[in-house]
Design a protein around this motif. Structure first.
Motif, PDB file in Angstrom:
ATOM      1  N   VAL A  10     -13.567 -41.123 -35.276  1.00  0.00           N
ATOM      2  CA  VAL A  10     -12.413 -41.832 -34.594  1.00  0.00           C
ATOM      3  C   VAL A  10     -11.560 -42.206 -35.394  1.00  0.00           C
ATOM      4  CG1 VAL A  10     -11.957 -44.012 -33.092  1.00  0.00           C
ATOM      5  CG2 VAL A  10     -13.895 -42.671 -32.481  1.00  0.00           C
ATOM      6  N   GLN A  11     -11.779 -42.699 -36.534  1.00  0.00           N
ATOM      7  CA  GLN A  11     -11.027 -43.203 -37.648  1.00  0.00           C
ATOM      8  C   GLN A  11      -9.980 -42.150 -38.084  1.00  0.00           C
ATOM      9  OE1 GLN A  11     -13.189 -44.823 -40.920  1.00  0.00           O
ATOM     10  NE2 GLN A  11     -14.246 -46.541 -39.590  1.00  0.00           N
ATOM     11  N   PHE A  12     -10.487 -40.857 -38.271  1.00  0.00           N
ATOM     12  CA  PHE A  12      -9.602 -39.576 -38.647  1.00  0.00           C
ATOM     13  C   PHE A  12      -8.644 -39.275 -37.474  1.00  0.00           C
ATOM     14  CE2 PHE A  12     -12.336 -39.174 -42.129  1.00  0.00           C
ATOM     15  CZ  PHE A  12     -11.584 -38.623 -43.073  1.00  0.00           C
ATOM     16  N   PHE A  13      -9.466 -39.422 -36.127  1.00  0.00           N
ATOM     17  CA  PHE A  13      -8.401 -39.105 -35.297  1.00  0.00           C
ATOM     18  C   PHE A  13      -7.073 -40.033 -34.858  1.00  0.00           C
ATOM     19  CE2 PHE A  13     -12.510 -37.237 -33.146  1.00  0.00           C
ATOM     20  CZ  PHE A  13     -12.041 -35.947 -33.549  1.00  0.00           C
ATOM     21  N   VAL A  14      -7.695 -41.295 -35.211  1.00  0.00           N
ATOM     22  CA  VAL A  14      -6.482 -42.332 -34.933  1.00  0.00           C
ATOM     23  C   VAL A  14      -5.514 -42.126 -36.139  1.00  0.00           C
ATOM     24  CG1 VAL A  14      -6.219 -45.054 -35.376  1.00  0.00           C
ATOM     25  CG2 VAL A  14      -8.042 -44.057 -33.766  1.00  0.00           C
ATOM     26  N   GLN A  15      -5.852 -41.854 -37.328  1.00  0.00           N
ATOM     27  CA  GLN A  15      -5.133 -41.701 -38.490  1.00  0.00           C
ATOM     28  C   GLN A  15      -4.216 -40.381 -38.166  1.00  0.00           C
ATOM     29  OE1 GLN A  15      -7.162 -41.373 -42.313  1.00  0.00           O
ATOM     30  NE2 GLN A  15      -5.185 -41.154 -43.410  1.00  0.00           N
ATOM     31  N   ALA A  16      -4.739 -39.280 -37.653  1.00  0.00           N
ATOM     32  CA  ALA A  16      -4.104 -38.173 -37.234  1.00  0.00           C
ATOM     33  C   ALA A  16      -2.912 -38.480 -36.189  1.00  0.00           C
ATOM     34  CB  ALA A  16      -4.932 -36.979 -36.631  1.00  0.00           C
ATOM     35  N   LEU A  17      -2.912 -39.464 -35.044  1.00  0.00           N
ATOM     36  CA  LEU A  17      -2.225 -39.802 -34.167  1.00  0.00           C
ATOM     37  C   LEU A  17      -1.199 -40.721 -34.865  1.00  0.00           C
ATOM     38  CD1 LEU A  17      -4.906 -40.320 -31.349  1.00  0.00           C
ATOM     39  CD2 LEU A  17      -2.921 -38.792 -31.227  1.00  0.00           C
ATOM     40  N   LYS A  18      -1.215 -41.245 -35.803  1.00  0.00           N
ATOM     41  CA  LYS A  18      -0.490 -42.182 -36.424  1.00  0.00           C
ATOM     42  C   LYS A  18       0.663 -41.282 -37.131  1.00  0.00           C
ATOM     43  CE  LYS A  18      -3.030 -46.367 -37.525  1.00  0.00           C
ATOM     44  NZ  LYS A  18      -3.379 -47.073 -38.670  1.00  0.00           N
TER      45      LYS A  18
END
Length: 497
Positions: A229-237
């Motif tokens: 989830v942390q990587f997905f959130v970073q990708a969305l940023k």
């Protein structure tokens, strides 16, 4: 008050302005030095001198062309592309410039732009065989892209990986091809390979949203959902409109929540609710193989608690299909096989477990299963008498009395020869069962799976009539009207004490 004295400062003499002719000579000298280092494959020094040449003269296409060639040798295709494009802006007839621009476009995966560049080269030099070869390479990349797009829609990820590997041979610097390959590797369960590709890209570009998404996807499929989830959130940023990262993030959060709810229901002993929650979790993302394997195994455990052993076996089998290294699923299925008396299947599962993890515990489980298998291949004396394995001595006697009278040959003297033969066989088995289970020593050996022949009991020479006479001898036992029990078939009656 004394005045402050002025300080004389020594200034460097200004260099006289160079004429265009002088600047061009300096530029040519730097270019020649750059060519020497290029020939020696010292591309960094060559780059430095070509840059000096450009500093002296920014209107010479060959200087940009040479620096572009050097940057290509350093695998810096984006910087090389800028120099190649500048070279042809300065001189539209500069063949090497168009050729290098095309090569940079192709290396970066832009086959359409590369095609236009190579076509321009052929227009300028119709006999340029290298340009014609590169046109074929660009066409091949476009075809691989077309096939890969169709195969991705069909979820034929292996074929997509093949197409991307072929494309990357011609376009080694294309991040788009690398990301698609990495995503397919993740979907194929080849997480280390996918991670490696994504990490290589992130080392060059830490803000690459696609690479961040693939890193998250690998963690998600390896059941490391919080990190994913942390990587997905970073990708969305980095890319707020990244649809794949958004969907994966939503699925990851939903899967984690539903699985935790199921676990809590199981801990609370609410097995029906746990079963429903695990079933709902299994519908969230069929691509998440590792998490779904755990969900199937968890639901199998619930089914075992609900005494639905066949459903439990099916769930464990589905877990193993998804992850054939999942020891917990093998152990759960083996126990269910044992509980349903499918001992050969249980032994196979325990053998698999012990081969994978050779612990004392697993060795003992295998040994126990092998013993149960051995015992299952003998006559089941408990079933023959119709008693439980924990039956008391009195219960065993009562069961023998009932079964012996039920199958005694004299009771079936009027039946067909086939029925008489079957009842005689059953009568003998009842006697065998009673002989073993009524003797504490023999019963212990039988329960432990040991051979009874070692105890001197030869079932081949066993006489069920002797056991019958001994059991029913005495007042209130059993007698034939006008005959002894050994006198053979005839009229009979039974007396019970």
């Amino acid at each position: 008050m004394a005045a402050t004295a002025d300080c004389d400062v020594m200034m460097a003499p200004e260099e006289p302005e160079r004429s265009d002719e002088e600047r061009e000579r300096e530029a040519e000298a730097c270019k020649e030095k750059g060519n020497v280092f290029y020939a020696k494959k010292d591309y960094n020094e060559a780059y430095n001198y070509y840059t000096k040449a450009i500093d002296w003269s920014r209107k010479n296409a060959s200087y940009y062309g040479n620096r572009a060639a050097t940057l290509m040798m350093l695998s810096k295709y984006r910087e090389a592309l800028e120099d190649a494009q500048q070279s042809v802006r300065l001189d539209d007839a500069f063949v090497k410039g168009h050729q290098r621009e095309g090569k940079c476009h192709l290396s970066l995966g832009n086959a359409m732009a590369a095609t236009r560049c190579f076509q321009k080269v052929v227009e300028l030099e119709p006999k340029n065989e290298q340009a014609r070869k590169e046109l074929k390479n660009a066409a091949a990349v476009l075809e691989y892209e077309r096939i890969a797009e169709a195969d991705f829609e069909k979820r034929d990820f292996r074929k997509v990986v093949f197409c991307m590997d072929r494309s990357l041979e011609l376009a080694p610097a294309c991040h788009r091809f690398k990301i698609l390959k990495a995503e397919c590797l993740a979907l194929l369960g080849r997480y280390p390979d996918a991670q490696s590709v994504a990490s290589d890209i992130l080392r060059m570009d830490a803000t690459n949203a696609d690479a961040l998404y693939v890193r998250g996807l690998c963690l998600y499929y390896e059941d490391c959902i919080e990190k994913a989830v942390q990587f997905f959130v970073q990708a969305l940023k980095m890319a707020p409109d990244h649809q794949k990262a958004r969907l994966a993030c939503r699925n990851a959060k939903a899967l984690k929540a539903k699985k935790e709810e199921g676990n809590q229901a199981f801990k609370d002993g609410n097995y029906d609710l746990a079963h429903r929650l695990y079933s709902e979790a299994l519908c969230i993302d069929p691509n998440n193989i590792k998490t779904n394997a755990k969900l199937y195994c968890n639901r199998g455990t619930v089914n075992a608690k609900l005494k639905k052993l066949n459903e439990a076996i099916e769930d464990c089998t589905n877990a193993i299909k998804l992850d054939d290294t999942y020891i917990k699923a093998y152990l759960r299925r083996a126990q269910c096989y044992t509980d349903t008396e499918l001992y050969e299947e249980a032994v196979r599962d325990y053998e698999k477990v012990y081969q994978t993890e050779s612990t004392k515990e697993h060795k003992q489980l295998l040994k126990n299963a092998q013993l149960e298998l051995k015992k299952s291949k003998r006559k089941d004396y408990y079933k023959i008498l119709g008693v439980d394995k924990n039956a008391s001595e009195d219960e065993i006697k009562k069961a023998y009395r009932k079964r012996a009278l039920m199958h005694h040959p004299d009771r079936h003297s009027a039946a067909t020869a086939e029925v008489q033969k079957e009842e005689e066989k059953k009568f003998k088995e009842v006697g065998e069962a009673f002989t073993v289970l009524s003797d504490a020593k023999k019963k212990a050996r039988y329960d432990s799976g040991q051979d009874l022949e070692e105890d001197g009991l030869n079932m081949g020479d066993f006489d069920a009539n002797n056991i019958f006479k001994a059991f029913f001898s005495g007042p209130g036992g059993f007698s034939f009207e006008g005959e002894s029990a050994a006198s053979g078939p005839g009229n009979f009656f039974f007396q019970f004490g």
